[in-house]
Design a protein around this motif. Structure first.
Motif, PDB file in Angstrom:
ATOM      1  N   LYS A 251       0.841  -1.194   0.000  1.00  0.00           N
ATOM      2  CA  LYS A 251       0.000   0.000   0.000  1.00  0.00           C
ATOM      3  C   LYS A 251       0.879   1.249   0.000  1.00  0.00           C
ATOM      4  O   LYS A 251       2.017   1.224   0.458  1.00  0.00           O
ATOM      5  CB  LYS A 251      -0.883   0.026   1.250  1.00  0.00           C
ATOM      6  CG  LYS A 251      -2.053  -0.911   1.231  1.00  0.00           C
ATOM      7  CD  LYS A 251      -2.919  -0.593   2.452  1.00  0.00           C
ATOM      8  CE  LYS A 251      -3.899  -1.700   2.734  1.00  0.00           C
ATOM      9  NZ  LYS A 251      -4.617  -1.434   3.995  1.00  0.00           N
ATOM     10  N   THR A 252       0.306   2.348  -0.480  1.00  0.00           N
ATOM     11  CA  THR A 252       0.991   3.635  -0.405  1.00  0.00           C
ATOM     12  C   THR A 252       0.474   4.397   0.814  1.00  0.00           C
ATOM     13  O   THR A 252      -0.743   4.484   1.024  1.00  0.00           O
ATOM     14  CB  THR A 252       0.746   4.462  -1.679  1.00  0.00           C
ATOM     15  OG1 THR A 252       1.269   3.740  -2.794  1.00  0.00           O
ATOM     16  CG2 THR A 252       1.438   5.813  -1.588  1.00  0.00           C
ATOM     17  N   TYR A 253       1.414   4.899   1.620  1.00  0.00           N
ATOM     18  CA  TYR A 253       1.051   5.601   2.851  1.00  0.00           C
ATOM     19  C   TYR A 253       1.583   7.033   2.812  1.00  0.00           C
ATOM     20  O   TYR A 253       2.675   7.294   2.303  1.00  0.00           O
ATOM     21  CB  TYR A 253       1.638   4.887   4.069  1.00  0.00           C
ATOM     22  CG  TYR A 253       1.048   3.523   4.333  1.00  0.00           C
ATOM     23  CD1 TYR A 253      -0.077   3.379   5.129  1.00  0.00           C
ATOM     24  CD2 TYR A 253       1.620   2.372   3.779  1.00  0.00           C
ATOM     25  CE1 TYR A 253      -0.619   2.118   5.385  1.00  0.00           C
ATOM     26  CE2 TYR A 253       1.080   1.118   4.022  1.00  0.00           C
ATOM     27  CZ  TYR A 253      -0.042   0.997   4.824  1.00  0.00           C
ATOM     28  OH  TYR A 253      -0.575  -0.242   5.073  1.00  0.00           O
ATOM     29  N   ASP A 254       0.817   7.938   3.378  1.00  0.00           N
ATOM     30  CA  ASP A 254       1.277   9.308   3.582  1.00  0.00           C
ATOM     31  C   ASP A 254       1.964   9.340   4.943  1.00  0.00           C
ATOM     32  O   ASP A 254       1.329   9.580   5.980  1.00  0.00           O
ATOM     33  CB  ASP A 254       0.089  10.280   3.548  1.00  0.00           C
ATOM     34  CG  ASP A 254       0.536  11.734   3.715  1.00  0.00           C
ATOM     35  OD1 ASP A 254       1.759  11.990   3.598  1.00  0.00           O
ATOM     36  OD2 ASP A 254      -0.319  12.588   3.974  1.00  0.00           O
ATOM     37  N   CYS A 255       3.249   9.032   4.957  1.00  0.00           N
ATOM     38  CA  CYS A 255       3.943   8.833   6.228  1.00  0.00           C
ATOM     39  C   CYS A 255       5.399   9.245   6.130  1.00  0.00           C
ATOM     40  O   CYS A 255       5.960   9.395   5.040  1.00  0.00           O
ATOM     41  CB  CYS A 255       3.858   7.374   6.659  1.00  0.00           C
ATOM     42  SG  CYS A 255       4.677   6.236   5.512  1.00  0.00           S
ATOM     43  N   GLU A 259       7.667   5.731  10.560  1.00  0.00           N
ATOM     44  CA  GLU A 259       6.414   6.032  11.262  1.00  0.00           C
ATOM     45  C   GLU A 259       5.530   4.794  11.368  1.00  0.00           C
ATOM     46  O   GLU A 259       5.344   4.053  10.399  1.00  0.00           O
ATOM     47  CB  GLU A 259       5.667   7.137  10.531  1.00  0.00           C
ATOM     48  CG  GLU A 259       4.365   7.560  11.206  1.00  0.00           C
ATOM     49  CD  GLU A 259       3.641   8.646  10.444  1.00  0.00           C
ATOM     50  OE1 GLU A 259       2.435   8.825  10.682  1.00  0.00           O
ATOM     51  OE2 GLU A 259       4.287   9.311   9.591  1.00  0.00           O
ATOM     52  N   ILE A 260       4.984   4.567  12.559  1.00  0.00           N
ATOM     53  CA  ILE A 260       4.014   3.487  12.747  1.00  0.00           C
ATOM     54  C   ILE A 260       2.670   3.972  12.215  1.00  0.00           C
ATOM     55  O   ILE A 260       2.094   4.927  12.728  1.00  0.00           O
ATOM     56  CB  ILE A 260       3.912   3.095  14.227  1.00  0.00           C
ATOM     57  CG1 ILE A 260       5.252   2.528  14.715  1.00  0.00           C
ATOM     58  CG2 ILE A 260       2.795   2.067  14.434  1.00  0.00           C
ATOM     59  CD1 ILE A 260       5.299   2.230  16.191  1.00  0.00           C
ATOM     60  N   VAL A 261       2.199   3.317  11.164  1.00  0.00           N
ATOM     61  CA  VAL A 261       0.980   3.795  10.495  1.00  0.00           C
ATOM     62  C   VAL A 261      -0.244   2.956  10.806  1.00  0.00           C
ATOM     63  O   VAL A 261      -1.375   3.407  10.589  1.00  0.00           O
ATOM     64  CB  VAL A 261       1.201   3.875   8.965  1.00  0.00           C
ATOM     65  CG1 VAL A 261       2.254   4.911   8.638  1.00  0.00           C
ATOM     66  CG2 VAL A 261       1.579   2.515   8.380  1.00  0.00           C
ATOM     67  N   ASP A 262      -0.045   1.739  11.331  1.00  0.00           N
ATOM     68  CA  ASP A 262      -1.206   0.900  11.606  1.00  0.00           C
ATOM     69  C   ASP A 262      -0.782  -0.334  12.393  1.00  0.00           C
ATOM     70  O   ASP A 262       0.400  -0.704  12.416  1.00  0.00           O
ATOM     71  CB  ASP A 262      -1.877   0.464  10.295  1.00  0.00           C
ATOM     72  CG  ASP A 262      -3.346   0.076  10.485  1.00  0.00           C
ATOM     73  OD1 ASP A 262      -3.829   0.109  11.636  1.00  0.00           O
ATOM     74  OD2 ASP A 262      -3.990  -0.254   9.476  1.00  0.00           O
ATOM     75  N   ILE A 270       2.672  -2.022  11.287  1.00  0.00           N
ATOM     76  CA  ILE A 270       3.023  -1.529   9.958  1.00  0.00           C
ATOM     77  C   ILE A 270       3.852  -0.263  10.101  1.00  0.00           C
ATOM     78  O   ILE A 270       3.425   0.714  10.726  1.00  0.00           O
ATOM     79  CB  ILE A 270       1.768  -1.270   9.116  1.00  0.00           C
ATOM     80  CG1 ILE A 270       0.930  -2.536   9.103  1.00  0.00           C
ATOM     81  CG2 ILE A 270       2.122  -0.757   7.747  1.00  0.00           C
ATOM     82  CD1 ILE A 270       0.024  -2.758   7.992  1.00  0.00           C
ATOM     83  N   VAL A 271       5.048  -0.298   9.508  1.00  0.00           N
ATOM     84  CA  VAL A 271       6.003   0.805   9.632  1.00  0.00           C
ATOM     85  C   VAL A 271       6.341   1.324   8.237  1.00  0.00           C
ATOM     86  O   VAL A 271       6.727   0.555   7.351  1.00  0.00           O
ATOM     87  CB  VAL A 271       7.289   0.350  10.351  1.00  0.00           C
ATOM     88  CG1 VAL A 271       8.241   1.529  10.530  1.00  0.00           C
ATOM     89  CG2 VAL A 271       6.955  -0.269  11.701  1.00  0.00           C
ATOM     90  N   GLY A 272       6.191   2.630   8.051  1.00  0.00           N
ATOM     91  CA  GLY A 272       6.465   3.244   6.766  1.00  0.00           C
ATOM     92  C   GLY A 272       7.943   3.324   6.451  1.00  0.00           C
ATOM     93  O   GLY A 272       8.786   3.431   7.345  1.00  0.00           O
ATOM     94  N   LYS A 277       5.984   3.170   0.919  1.00  0.00           N
ATOM     95  CA  LYS A 277       5.469   1.825   1.141  1.00  0.00           C
ATOM     96  C   LYS A 277       5.836   1.436   2.567  1.00  0.00           C
ATOM     97  O   LYS A 277       6.372   2.248   3.330  1.00  0.00           O
ATOM     98  CB  LYS A 277       6.062   0.839   0.138  1.00  0.00           C
ATOM     99  CG  LYS A 277       5.855   1.223  -1.324  1.00  0.00           C
ATOM    100  CD  LYS A 277       4.406   1.124  -1.746  1.00  0.00           C
ATOM    101  CE  LYS A 277       4.273   1.376  -3.244  1.00  0.00           C
ATOM    102  NZ  LYS A 277       2.862   1.305  -3.690  1.00  0.00           N
ATOM    103  N   ALA A 278       5.562   0.185   2.958  1.00  0.00           N
ATOM    104  CA  ALA A 278       5.781  -0.175   4.361  1.00  0.00           C
ATOM    105  C   ALA A 278       6.160  -1.639   4.497  1.00  0.00           C
ATOM    106  O   ALA A 278       6.095  -2.419   3.540  1.00  0.00           O
ATOM    107  CB  ALA A 278       4.520   0.114   5.163  1.00  0.00           C
ATOM    108  N   ILE A 279       6.550  -1.998   5.712  1.00  0.00           N
ATOM    109  CA  ILE A 279       6.718  -3.404   6.060  1.00  0.00           C
ATOM    110  C   ILE A 279       5.824  -3.719   7.251  1.00  0.00           C
ATOM    111  O   ILE A 279       5.490  -2.844   8.049  1.00  0.00           O
ATOM    112  CB  ILE A 279       8.179  -3.785   6.378  1.00  0.00           C
ATOM    113  CG1 ILE A 279       8.691  -3.042   7.603  1.00  0.00           C
ATOM    114  CG2 ILE A 279       9.090  -3.572   5.185  1.00  0.00           C
ATOM    115  CD1 ILE A 279       9.896  -3.690   8.221  1.00  0.00           C
TER     116      ILE A 279
END
Length: 315
Positions: A251-255, A259-262, A270-272, A277-279
């Motif tokens: 997914k594409t994140y605004d982060c 940053e912990i996004v979810d 989920i870390v940006g 993108k993220a892992i």
């Protein structure tokens, strides 16, 4: 019967030693590194190759500095010296004495990834294949002429441990196929192309630290390239957190990077990363705690994970 001196130290070398012991060749001596302190309690521990050699009733020699103490090897009058992840360079006297030379089983497709950590770096660098090279040894690190090579694909979920085991088996098989031709003098070795040489120096602490500015693919490759040893880490709340395993999140994140996004289903943090993108972190180890799944971690430490906070920063 050909007389072999085998030189190796870690687990990678053990299947190769066992395979040689089951041939008609005679392993007259095993050379390995000295026993070393291991773990937090610094328990003096023999290297895996020493343990295997003693089980096979093969004499063992453990010089601290091979260049200053190698006459014992010459006294055994080997027809060939076979090394596999031994850990020291051989002096010229040893290189020139055996009739069939000194050969090395190296876990990369030389001239790529010379050095002590080729398995880790093959994954860290995102390579799609690697392999094993058998080469004549030279006084320069991993620079001798190539005798034989065999390739293997690196799977998307391979890590340093799984690839290590595959390459050890591959090296064993390639050596057993190569030795008969070498003893018949049917080998035409090929010089390495120095312009294509790359290096895989031993992993240090700086190599283990995750840089969240990197792409999610680079971070993922670093994590699996350091699993199960020595393990990638980051900082969170001013404490070290080891990251044992993760998955890609496309997914594409605004982060911001790190940053912990979810938190997904209480099973992945989920870390940006630097490319938006993220892992998904699925296994971790907080400072002073045991390795655990993210689900186990969140059951006891969910109050420590806050959306919008960043990993990798020291406050």
């Amino acid at each position: 019967m050909k007389r072999i001196v085998f030189m190796g130290t870690p687990d990678f070398s053990v299947p190769i030693l066992h395979a040689l012991s089951e041939t008609d060749y005679e392993i007259v001596l095993v050379v390995t590194q000295p026993d070393r302190p291991v773990g937090r309690k610094k328990v003096i521990t023999p290297p895996p190759v020493k343990v295997a050699a003693e089980q096979l009733n093969i004499p063992v020699f453990q010089p601290e500095k091979l260049r200053e103490n190698y006459q014992v090897i010459l006294d055994y009058k080997p027809d060939i010296i076979v090394t596999a992840a031994y850990g020291q360079l051989l002096p010229n006297d040893l290189l020139e004495t055996p009739e069939f030379g000194c050969i090395n089983v190296h876990a990369s497709l030389l001239p790529e990834l010379r050095g002590g950590a080729p398995i880790h770096y093959a994954i860290i660098q995102g390579k799609e294949e690697t392999g094993v090279t058998i080469m004549y040894m030279a006084e320069k690190l991993d620079a001798g002429d190539i005798i034989s090579q065999r390739r293997i694909s690196i799977e998307h979920d391979d890590h340093a441990g799984s690839l290590h085991d595959k390459l050890s088996e591959l090296g064993k098989d390639l050596l057993l196929d190569t030795l008969p031709e070498l003893f018949k003098n049917n080998i035409e070795a090929t010089p390495q192309d120095e312009t294509k040489a790359t290096f895989a120096s031993n992993i240090n602490r700086a190599d283990e630290k995750i840089n969240w500015e990197n792409s999610h693919i680079d971070v993922y490759n670093q994590i699996r390239g350091l699993h199960p040893w020595p393990v990638a880490f980051t900082k969170y709340n001013n404490k070290t957190m080891k990251i044992w395993w993760a998955q890609l999140d496309e997914k594409t994140y605004d982060c911001q990077p790190g940053e912990i996004v979810d938190v997904v289903d209480e099973e992945a943090i989920i870390v940006g990363c630097g490319n938006q993108k993220a892992i998904r972190i699925t296994e971790l180890q907080p400072a002073g705690k045991k390795r655990m799944t993210t689900k186990e971690f969140l059951l006891g430490y969910s109050d420590q994970i806050k959306m919008g906070t960043k990993m990798g920063e020291t406050i």
